[in-house]
Design an enzyme around this catalytic site. Structure first.
Site, PDB file in Angstrom:
ATOM      1  CD  GLU A 179     -20.084  48.733  35.276  1.00 42.74           C
ATOM      2  OE1 GLU A 179     -21.166  48.877  35.859  1.00 42.74           O
ATOM      3  OE2 GLU A 179     -18.997  48.733  35.884  1.00 42.74           O
ATOM      4  CD  GLU A 295     -13.447  49.728  36.400  1.00 41.89           C
ATOM      5  OE1 GLU A 295     -13.979  49.159  37.360  1.00 41.89           O
ATOM      6  OE2 GLU A 295     -14.069  50.484  35.629  1.00 41.89           O
TER       7      GLU A 295
HETATM    8  O1  9MR Z   1     -14.501  52.108  43.156  1.00 38.05           O
HETATM    9  C1  9MR Z   1     -15.646  52.927  42.924  1.00 38.05           C
HETATM   10  C2  9MR Z   1     -16.345  53.240  44.232  1.00 38.05           C
HETATM   11  O2  9MR Z   1     -15.507  53.961  45.084  1.00 38.05           O
HETATM   12  C3  9MR Z   1     -17.610  54.032  43.945  1.00 38.05           C
HETATM   13  O3  9MR Z   1     -18.334  54.217  45.137  1.00 38.05           O
HETATM   14  C4  9MR Z   1     -18.478  53.280  42.939  1.00 38.05           C
HETATM   15  C5  9MR Z   1     -19.701  54.094  42.554  1.00 38.05           C
HETATM   16  O4  9MR Z   1     -19.325  55.282  41.920  1.00 38.05           O
HETATM   17  O5  9MR Z   1     -17.742  52.985  41.774  1.00 38.05           O
HETATM   18  C6  9MR Z   1     -16.585  52.211  41.999  1.00 38.05           C
HETATM   19  O6  9MR Z   1     -15.919  51.986  40.787  1.00 38.05           O
HETATM   20  C7  9MR Z   1     -16.606  51.180  39.840  1.00 38.05           C
HETATM   21  C8  9MR Z   1     -16.312  51.740  38.465  1.00 38.05           C
HETATM   22  O7  9MR Z   1     -16.681  53.085  38.416  1.00 38.05           O
HETATM   23  C9  9MR Z   1     -16.986  50.937  37.391  1.00 38.05           C
HETATM   24  N1  9MR Z   1     -16.664  49.547  37.494  1.00 38.05           N
HETATM   25  C10 9MR Z   1     -16.854  48.926  38.793  1.00 38.05           C
HETATM   26  C11 9MR Z   1     -16.106  49.732  39.852  1.00 38.05           C
HETATM   27  C12 9MR Z   1     -16.240  49.069  41.217  1.00 38.05           C
HETATM   28  O8  9MR Z   1     -17.574  49.053  41.613  1.00 38.05           O
END
Ligand code: 9MR
Length: 386
Positions: A179, A295
Site C-alpha cells: 500500500e 485479499e
Molecule cells: O485483516 C487484518 C486485520 O485483522 C488487522 O487488524 C489489520 C491491521 O494489521 O490488517 C488487516 O489486514 C489488512 C492487510 O494487512 C492489508 N490490506 C488490508 C487488510 C484489511 O485491512
C-alpha cells in the site's frame, strides 16, 4: 405459512425488480437501493457447480493456486478451521507477520507463532505467503520514538534479515511493500505519506525489494495494494499511479516479480467494469510481472439482511470479478482474506448497522460451503488454463 407468503412476495418483487432493472444495470443507474438489490440478487442466475471437489483442486486444474489468509487468530486453537483450510486451500497466509505482531520491543522478535504456521503448512503440504515486510500501518508503539532518519535503514535491514531470513526458502512469495500509493496525499508519483517515506525517501521501496531478494532469493517478491478494482475516477487514478510505480521499479532493475491486487470488493458497488480490469492486468503483465489476487472478500455491509438475497449478491460479485480477472493468464493465484465468515476482519472494520453477522467469505460461520463458494468454484471451472 408466513415464510411461504414472504417467499411468494419476494419472488414477485424480484420479478418486477428484474424487469425494471435490466436497463438500470446497463446504465449503472437505479431508482433506489431496493431495486438495485433485487437486480443484483438476480434470481435467474444459476450458481450450480459440478461435483464437490475442493477449490484448491479446481484451481490447480487451471494452473492456479487457491489459498486463504487466516488473519490474526490463533489457528492452533481452532481445529475445525484447520480442517477446512487443509481441505480447500493449497496456500496459507499467516497475515500477521507484521511489525506490531512480531516486535514487542525495539530489540526483540517474537516468531513463535510464525514458526507454528510454517510447520503446519509443511505438514499439510501447503504453500506459504508472507505478509508483509514494509507497511505504513501496523507499526509497533515504540516505532515512532525509536526509529529516525539515522537508524531507519538499519532497522529495515535488521527486520528483513530476521523475518524473511527466518523463513527463507519456505515462502512461495512475500508482500514486500504494501500500500505505498495513495494519490489523494498529493505527493509526487502518487506516493503515500508514510513513516517509511519520511524516514528513507522514495527509494525505500526499491531498498526493501533488494534486501528481501538478498535474504530469500527463492521467494516471489510482490508489491501489494488495494482500491484498484472499480471503474471510478479514484480507482483509475490509483491504477495509473500503481502502473507507473511498477514501471519505474522494473526499469531501474528492482527485483519485483509480481503485483498483488488485494480485491476487497463491495457487494453494493455497481461500477465494476470487466474490460477495465482486464486492461489493467494486461498492462501489469506486459511489464513481465505475475499477478496474485491477494485479499479477496466481498463487503456486505450495505446489502439487505435477508441471507438468500445477500448471499446471491455476494456470489454474483465473486463470479463476475474472478471471471474477468482469470481471463488474464498472468494471474497465478487467488487468495481469500479469511476462509470462513466466523473469522473476518470485516466483523470489526465493516460491521452491519443492523447487527447481523457479516457473510463475505466462501464458507459460513459453521465452515459450510455457501453460494460464494459455488461462485469461486465456477470461476475456476470456467477459467482458461495457464
Ligand atoms: O485483516 C487484518 C486485520 O485483522 C488487522 O487488524 C489489520 C491491521 O494489521 O490488517 C488487516 O489486514 C489488512 C492487510 O494487512 C492489508 N490490506 C488490508 C487488510 C484489511 O485491512
Amino acid at each position: 405459512m408466513y415464510n411461504k407468503l414472504l417467499t411468494r412476495r419476494r419472488t414477485l418483487y424480484l420479478g418486477l425488480g428484474t424487469l425494471a432493472g435490466i436497463g438500470a444495470l446497463t446504465t449503472g443507474k437505479f431508482i433506489n437501493n431496493f431495486q438495485q438489490n433485487q437486480v443484483l440478487a438476480n434470481q435467474d442466475r444459476n450458481f450450480k457447480v459440478a461435483g464437490k471437489i475442493p477449490l484448491k483442486e479446481r484451481a490447480a486444474r487451471k494452473g492456479l493456486i487457491y489459498g486463504a489468509d487466516c488473519n490474526t487468530l490463533n489457528l492452533q486453537s481452532v481445529p475445525e478451521l484447520q480442517t477446512a483450510l487443509v481441505q480447500e486451500c493449497a496456500m496459507l497466509v499467516p497475515g500477521f507477520l507484521k511489525w506490531d505482531m512480531l516486535r514487542p520491543t525495539a530489540d526483540s522478535f517474537n516468531l513463535t507463532r510464525g514458526d507454528w504456521y510454517v510447520e503446519f503448512a509443511e505438514k499439510n503440504r501447503m504453500l506459504l505467503r508472507g505478509h508483509t515486510l514494509v507497511w505504513h500501518d501496523a507499526l509497533p508503539r515504540w516505532f515512532k520514538e525509536t526509529v529516525n532518519k539515522q537508524n531507519a535503514q538499519q532497522f529495515l535491514e535488521q527486520h528483513i534479515q530476521k523475518v524473511a531470513g527466518r523463513y527463507a526458502g519456505k515462502m512461495h512469495s512475500w508482500d514486500v511493500v504494501n500500500e505505498a500509493i495513495n494519490v489523494p496525499d498529493g505527493l509526487p508519483n502518487g506516493l503515500r505519506k508514510s513513516p517509511w517515506l519520511d524516514l528513507l525517501g522514495p527509494d525505500y521501496i526499491d531498498l526493501a525489494f533488494r534486501l528481501t531478494a538478498q535474504v530469500d532469493p527463492q521467494a516471489m517478491l510482490v508489491y501489494n495494494d488495494f482500491g484498484l478494482e472499480y471503474d471510478t475516477p479514484k480507482d483509475e487514478a490509483k491504477r495509473t499511479a500503481v502502473l507507473k510505480l511498477l514501471e519505474r521499479l522494473k526499469s531501474q532493475g528492482t527485483p519485483v516479480h509480481a503485483f498483488g491486487m488485494q480485491s476487497h470488493l463491495f457487494g453494493d458497488e455497481t461500477r465494476f467494469n470487466p474490460q477495465k480490469l482486464r486492461d489493467f492486468f494486461r498492462n501489469v503483465a506486459s511489464l513481465g510481472l505475475k499477478i496474485l489476487i491477494t485479499e479477496l472478500d466481498v463487503i456486505d455491509r450495505k446489502l439487505p439482511q435477508d441471507i438468500d438475497v445477500r448471499d446471491r449478491i455476494v456470489a454474483g460479485v465473486y463470479e463476475d470479478y474472478l471471471s474477468a480477472a482469470l481471463d488474464e493468464k498472468a494471474v497465478i493465484a487467488v487468495i481469500n482474506w479469511g476462509l470462513s465468515d466466523r473469522y473476518t476482519w470485516l466483523s470489526e472494520f465493516y460491521p452491519r448497522s443492523d447487527g447481523a453477522p457479516v457473510r463475505p467469505l466462501p464458507l459460513d460461520a459453521n465452515m459450510q460451503r455457501k453460494l460464494a463458494w459455488n461462485a469461486i468454484a465456477r470461476a475456476f471451472d470456467n477459467a482458461p488454463k495457464r
